[in-house]
Design a protein around this motif. Structure first.
Motif, PDB file in Angstrom:
ATOM      1  N   ALA A   1       3.857 -15.412  -7.741  1.00 10.58           N
ATOM      2  CA  ALA A   1       4.045 -15.715  -6.322  1.00 10.58           C
ATOM      3  C   ALA A   1       2.726 -16.167  -5.692  1.00 10.58           C
ATOM      4  CB  ALA A   1       4.586 -14.490  -5.584  1.00 10.58           C
TER       5      ALA A   1
ATOM      6  N   GLU B   1      -7.525 -11.758  -6.936  1.00 14.71           N
ATOM      7  CA  GLU B   1      -6.830 -11.141  -8.070  1.00 14.71           C
ATOM      8  C   GLU B   1      -7.692  -9.986  -8.581  1.00 14.71           C
ATOM      9  OE1 GLU B   1      -3.927 -11.003  -9.732  1.00 14.71           O
ATOM     10  OE2 GLU B   1      -4.982  -9.566 -11.004  1.00 14.71           O
TER      11      GLU B   1
ATOM     12  N   ARG C   1      -2.791  -9.902 -19.632  1.00 13.22           N
ATOM     13  CA  ARG C   1      -2.496  -8.480 -19.527  1.00 13.22           C
ATOM     14  C   ARG C   1      -1.170  -8.192 -20.193  1.00 13.22           C
ATOM     15  NH1 ARG C   1      -1.789 -10.236 -13.644  1.00 13.22           N
ATOM     16  NH2 ARG C   1      -3.633 -11.418 -14.177  1.00 13.22           N
TER      17      ARG C   1
ATOM     18  N   ARG D   1       4.753  -9.042 -19.274  1.00 16.06           N
ATOM     19  CA  ARG D   1       5.575  -8.764 -18.102  1.00 16.06           C
ATOM     20  C   ARG D   1       6.459  -9.960 -17.800  1.00 16.06           C
ATOM     21  NH1 ARG D   1       1.340  -9.015 -13.188  1.00 16.06           N
ATOM     22  NH2 ARG D   1       0.926 -11.174 -13.568  1.00 16.06           N
TER      23      ARG D   1
ATOM     24  N   THR E   1       9.235 -15.815 -18.905  1.00 19.36           N
ATOM     25  CA  THR E   1      10.288 -16.798 -18.673  1.00 19.36           C
ATOM     26  C   THR E   1       9.905 -17.776 -17.570  1.00 19.36           C
ATOM     27  OG1 THR E   1      11.299 -15.188 -17.196  1.00 19.36           O
ATOM     28  CG2 THR E   1      12.188 -15.298 -19.407  1.00 19.36           C
TER      29      THR E   1
ATOM     30  N   ASP F   1       7.439  -9.820  -5.735  1.00 17.95           N
ATOM     31  CA  ASP F   1       7.765  -8.411  -5.961  1.00 17.95           C
ATOM     32  C   ASP F   1       7.246  -7.510  -4.835  1.00 17.95           C
ATOM     33  OD1 ASP F   1       9.025  -9.035  -8.329  1.00 17.95           O
ATOM     34  OD2 ASP F   1       7.929  -7.567  -9.536  1.00 17.95           O
TER      35      ASP F   1
ATOM     36  N   ILE G   1      10.286 -13.524 -11.955  1.00 10.44           N
ATOM     37  CA  ILE G   1       9.250 -14.552 -11.822  1.00 10.44           C
ATOM     38  C   ILE G   1       9.802 -15.723 -11.012  1.00 10.44           C
ATOM     39  CG2 ILE G   1       7.846 -16.196 -13.128  1.00 10.44           C
ATOM     40  CD1 ILE G   1       7.970 -14.146 -15.466  1.00 10.44           C
TER      41      ILE G   1
HETATM   42  C1  LIG Z   1       7.350  -5.495 -18.665  1.00 19.13           C
HETATM   43  C2  LIG Z   1       7.952  -6.486 -17.690  1.00 19.13           C
HETATM   44  C3  LIG Z   1       8.794  -7.460 -18.143  1.00 19.13           C
HETATM   45  C4  LIG Z   1       9.344  -8.387 -17.266  1.00 19.13           C
HETATM   46  N1  LIG Z   1      10.113  -9.381 -17.753  1.00 19.13           N
HETATM   47  C5  LIG Z   1      10.490 -10.386 -16.953  1.00 19.13           C
HETATM   48  C6  LIG Z   1      11.124 -11.548 -17.458  1.00 19.13           C
HETATM   49  O1  LIG Z   1      11.378 -11.661 -18.660  1.00 19.13           O
HETATM   50  N2  LIG Z   1      11.446 -12.539 -16.606  1.00 19.13           N
HETATM   51  C7  LIG Z   1      11.181 -12.450 -15.278  1.00 19.13           C
HETATM   52  O2  LIG Z   1      11.493 -13.405 -14.534  1.00 19.13           O
HETATM   53  N3  LIG Z   1      10.605 -11.360 -14.747  1.00 19.13           N
HETATM   54  C8  LIG Z   1      10.220 -10.335 -15.552  1.00 19.13           C
HETATM   55  N4  LIG Z   1       9.564  -9.261 -15.038  1.00 19.13           N
HETATM   56  C9  LIG Z   1       9.348  -9.210 -13.604  1.00 19.13           C
HETATM   57  C10 LIG Z   1       8.235 -10.145 -13.227  1.00 19.13           C
HETATM   58  O3  LIG Z   1       7.057  -9.848 -13.979  1.00 19.13           O
HETATM   59  C11 LIG Z   1       7.967  -9.999 -11.737  1.00 19.13           C
HETATM   60  O4  LIG Z   1       9.157 -10.071 -10.985  1.00 19.13           O
HETATM   61  C12 LIG Z   1       7.053 -11.136 -11.288  1.00 19.13           C
HETATM   62  O5  LIG Z   1       5.881 -11.126 -12.062  1.00 19.13           O
HETATM   63  C13 LIG Z   1       6.726 -10.996  -9.814  1.00 19.13           C
HETATM   64  O6  LIG Z   1       5.697 -11.884  -9.496  1.00 19.13           O
HETATM   65  P1  LIG Z   1       4.683 -11.509  -8.325  1.00 19.13           P
HETATM   66  O7  LIG Z   1       3.685 -12.599  -8.302  1.00 19.13           O
HETATM   67  O8  LIG Z   1       5.428 -11.197  -7.096  1.00 19.13           O
HETATM   68  O9  LIG Z   1       4.014 -10.121  -8.767  1.00 19.13           O
HETATM   69  P2  LIG Z   1       3.154  -9.784 -10.064  1.00 19.13           P
HETATM   70  O10 LIG Z   1       3.487 -10.636 -11.195  1.00 19.13           O
HETATM   71  O11 LIG Z   1       3.220  -8.318 -10.228  1.00 19.13           O
HETATM   72  O12 LIG Z   1       1.683 -10.207  -9.616  1.00 19.13           O
HETATM   73  C14 LIG Z   1       0.950  -9.431  -8.720  1.00 19.13           C
HETATM   74  C15 LIG Z   1      -0.511  -9.737  -8.959  1.00 19.13           C
HETATM   75  O13 LIG Z   1      -1.279  -9.076  -7.973  1.00 19.13           O
HETATM   76  C16 LIG Z   1      -2.387  -8.451  -8.589  1.00 19.13           C
HETATM   77  N5  LIG Z   1      -2.736  -7.324  -7.733  1.00 19.13           N
HETATM   78  C17 LIG Z   1      -2.040  -6.165  -7.602  1.00 19.13           C
HETATM   79  N6  LIG Z   1      -2.629  -5.390  -6.692  1.00 19.13           N
HETATM   80  C18 LIG Z   1      -3.721  -6.069  -6.254  1.00 19.13           C
HETATM   81  C19 LIG Z   1      -4.725  -5.775  -5.302  1.00 19.13           C
HETATM   82  N7  LIG Z   1      -4.740  -4.612  -4.634  1.00 19.13           N
HETATM   83  N8  LIG Z   1      -5.700  -6.685  -5.083  1.00 19.13           N
HETATM   84  C20 LIG Z   1      -5.696  -7.861  -5.768  1.00 19.13           C
HETATM   85  N9  LIG Z   1      -4.761  -8.186  -6.684  1.00 19.13           N
HETATM   86  C21 LIG Z   1      -3.788  -7.301  -6.903  1.00 19.13           C
HETATM   87  C22 LIG Z   1      -1.879  -8.060  -9.966  1.00 19.13           C
HETATM   88  O14 LIG Z   1      -2.937  -7.881 -10.862  1.00 19.13           O
HETATM   89  C23 LIG Z   1      -1.003  -9.237 -10.315  1.00 19.13           C
HETATM   90  O15 LIG Z   1      -1.706 -10.264 -10.941  1.00 19.13           O
HETATM   91  C24 LIG Z   1       9.042  -8.306 -15.893  1.00 19.13           C
HETATM   92  C25 LIG Z   1       8.214  -7.308 -15.424  1.00 19.13           C
HETATM   93  C26 LIG Z   1       7.648  -6.404 -16.316  1.00 19.13           C
HETATM   94  C27 LIG Z   1       6.702  -5.351 -15.778  1.00 19.13           C
END
Ligand SMILES: Cc1cc2nc3c(=O)[nH]c(=O)nc-3n(C[C@H](O)[C@H](O)[C@H](O)COP(=O)(O)OP(=O)(O)OC[C@H]3O[C@@H](n4cnc5c(N)ncnc54)[C@H](O)[C@@H]3O)c2cc1C
Length: 403
Positions: A16, A35, A42, A45, A48, A288, A301
């Motif tokens: 996101a 970040e 890492r 997670r 896809t 998320d 994702i």
């Molecule tokens: C084991 C696992 C398997 C998954 N499999 C799938 C899949 O197959 N397909 C799919 O679509 N989704 C999958 N998901 C869900 C998917 O990973 C999330 O829905 C998606 O990554 C959300 O994206 P995001 O950018 O909102 O959050 P995230 O990907 O969680 O990214 C948040 C980012 O913020 C950073 N961050 C956190 N706190 C702070 C802070 N205080 N200061 C600075 N940076 C910070 C983190 O390091 C991270 O890089 C899976 C999740 C997990 C845990």
């Protein structure tokens, strides 16, 4: 310049945050992404990249280059029950250019987006920068404090994209609705064994459910367990776990021996929740951080990226003109809440109707359920899950300007 005096601060360099960073910087908004990790490498997670995201890449003129990065292509999803295999999703009919899910390690995906974002002078990315709290002044969020005690105050807006354990959403006091999740997931890799079975999908056993994702020379496996049960499994020892996996999917029995320690098995504590209000003056939550998704359907994702696109479509032009866009923040939630509710509703249904009876109450599944048989009898039905997983609901397109 963007780093010193950003108009927009994005906390979190996941799908996101990075996609939002790219789109806002592309529109000429001075954007700083923070970040907390030092790189994008890492724990697994989700790898896809869905057809809807591939379409966005195409709209940005990046698809060809993106697909040059190492990836596998998944075109069908299969369920195995009682030795029968049934195709339950077929992406080959989707009305898009890329009719497959590209399986690409998430760090490759994020690295690609970061490379493209850095081409815009308005973009900056600080790695190893962890936000610790919000700065609130006169009823408006005016920036964040960092773990090292420093402060960053963007001129116009802060976006929280810091994932499902979002510190910013916790500090914001925005109302959260927890939908509950009865399961956790153990993720691990297994090499390909002697079996010639190669389908991506799930195997329903007696009291067990395992997802296998075909990643070329190995399987990415997800073993679904009742919430909180991982500690008991670990206490039983890795050998007992190997036996559980081999019993659940006999054609993996010859490779489970490669699981030598719990270090190779990662626990995903599943949560399913959403903010009832995604924003307050000066702050918007996306991905998320606004709605933690279950791994069911592997769509988290995709939704996170769609949020980023919607946010940029609504906010990038006014922010690029230097305007305060607080009055528009609610529009992002208005746009994205319906798809989030629909997908989370579907995930909850799968939790309650399929995974709880099977994995929590240990139901014995010795024949193919009627619903799955329908996919065999009427192949056209396979287009429905393909559409939901591949494209989701209320698909976003890039409308934000390029400066
Ligand atoms: C084991 C696992 C398997 C998954 N499999 C799938 C899949 O197959 N397909 C799919 O679509 N989704 C999958 N998901 C869900 C998917 O990973 C999330 O829905 C998606 O990554 C959300 O994206 P995001 O950018 O909102 O959050 P995230 O990907 O969680 O990214 C948040 C980012 O913020 C950073 N961050 C956190 N706190 C702070 C802070 N205080 N200061 C600075 N940076 C910070 C983190 O390091 C991270 O890089 C899976 C999740 C997990 C845990």
């Amino acid at each position: 310049m963007a780093a010193e005096n950003p108009d927009l601060l994005i906390v979190g360099g996941g799908p996101a945050g990075m996609m939002a960073g790219l789109l806002f910087a592309r529109a000429g908004v001075k954007t700083l992404v923070l970040e907390k990790h030092g790189d994008f490498l890492r724990d697994f997670r989700g790898d896809t990249v869905h057809p809807s995201t591939l379409e966005l890449m195409d709209e940005l003129g990046l698809l060809g280059e993106f697909l040059e990065r190492p990836h596998d292509e998944i075109r069908t999803l299969t369920a195995r029950v009682a030795d029968e295999k049934i195709t339950i999703a077929d992406l080959s009919h989707l009305p898009v250019k890329s009719r497959f899910v590209a399986m690409m390690p998430q760090w490759e995906f994020l690295d690609f987006i970061a490379d493209k974002a850095k081409l815009y002078p308005a973009f900056s990315l600080y790695m190893n920068a962890q936000a610790a709290g919000l700065i609130e002044e006169h009823g408006r969020i005016s920036g964040v404090t960092l773990a090292d005690g420093s402060e960053i105050r963007p001129r116009l807006l802060t976006i929280a994209a810091d994932g499902r354990s979002s510190i910013l959403r916790a500090k914001s006091g925005l109302p959260l609705r927890d939908l509950g999740a009865p399961i956790d997931v153990l993720w691990f890799r297994l090499p390909k064994g002697a079996s010639d079975y190669r389908e991506t999908g799930g195997t329903f056993g007696s009291g067990t459910f395992i997802v296998q994702i075909n990643r070329g020379d190995y399987w990415q496996c997800a073993y679904v367990v009742p919430k909180g049960a991982a500690a008991d499994l670990e206490a039983r020892g890795i050998e007992a776990f190997r036996n559980d996996v081999a019993r659940a999917v006999p054609d993996l029995a010859d490779v489970t021996g490669t699981l030598e320690s719990w270090e190779q098995v990662k626990l995903l504590s599943v949560s399913l929740d959403r903010l009832e209000q995604w924003s307050k003056p000066g702050l918007l939550c996306i991905g998320d951080a606004a709605h933690a998704m279950s791994p069911v359907g592997g769509v988290g994702i995709n939704l996170a990226i769609q949020d980023a696109v919607a946010a940029a479509n609504i906010l990038a032009a006014p922010l690029a003109r230097g305007e305060n866009a607080d009055r528009l923040l609610e529009k992002v939630q208005e746009r994205r809440m319906l798809p989030v509710k629909l997908i989370q509703g579907g995930q909850k249904l799968v939790h309650d109707r399929i995974l709880t009876p099977l994995v929590v109450r240990k139901a014995v599944l010795d024949k193919v359920p009627f619903v799955l048989r329908l996919f065999k009898w009427f192949p056209i039905l396979r287009r429905i899950p393909a559409r939901v997983v591949g494209l989701g609901f209320r698909r976003e397109h890039i409308h934000s300007p390029e400066a």
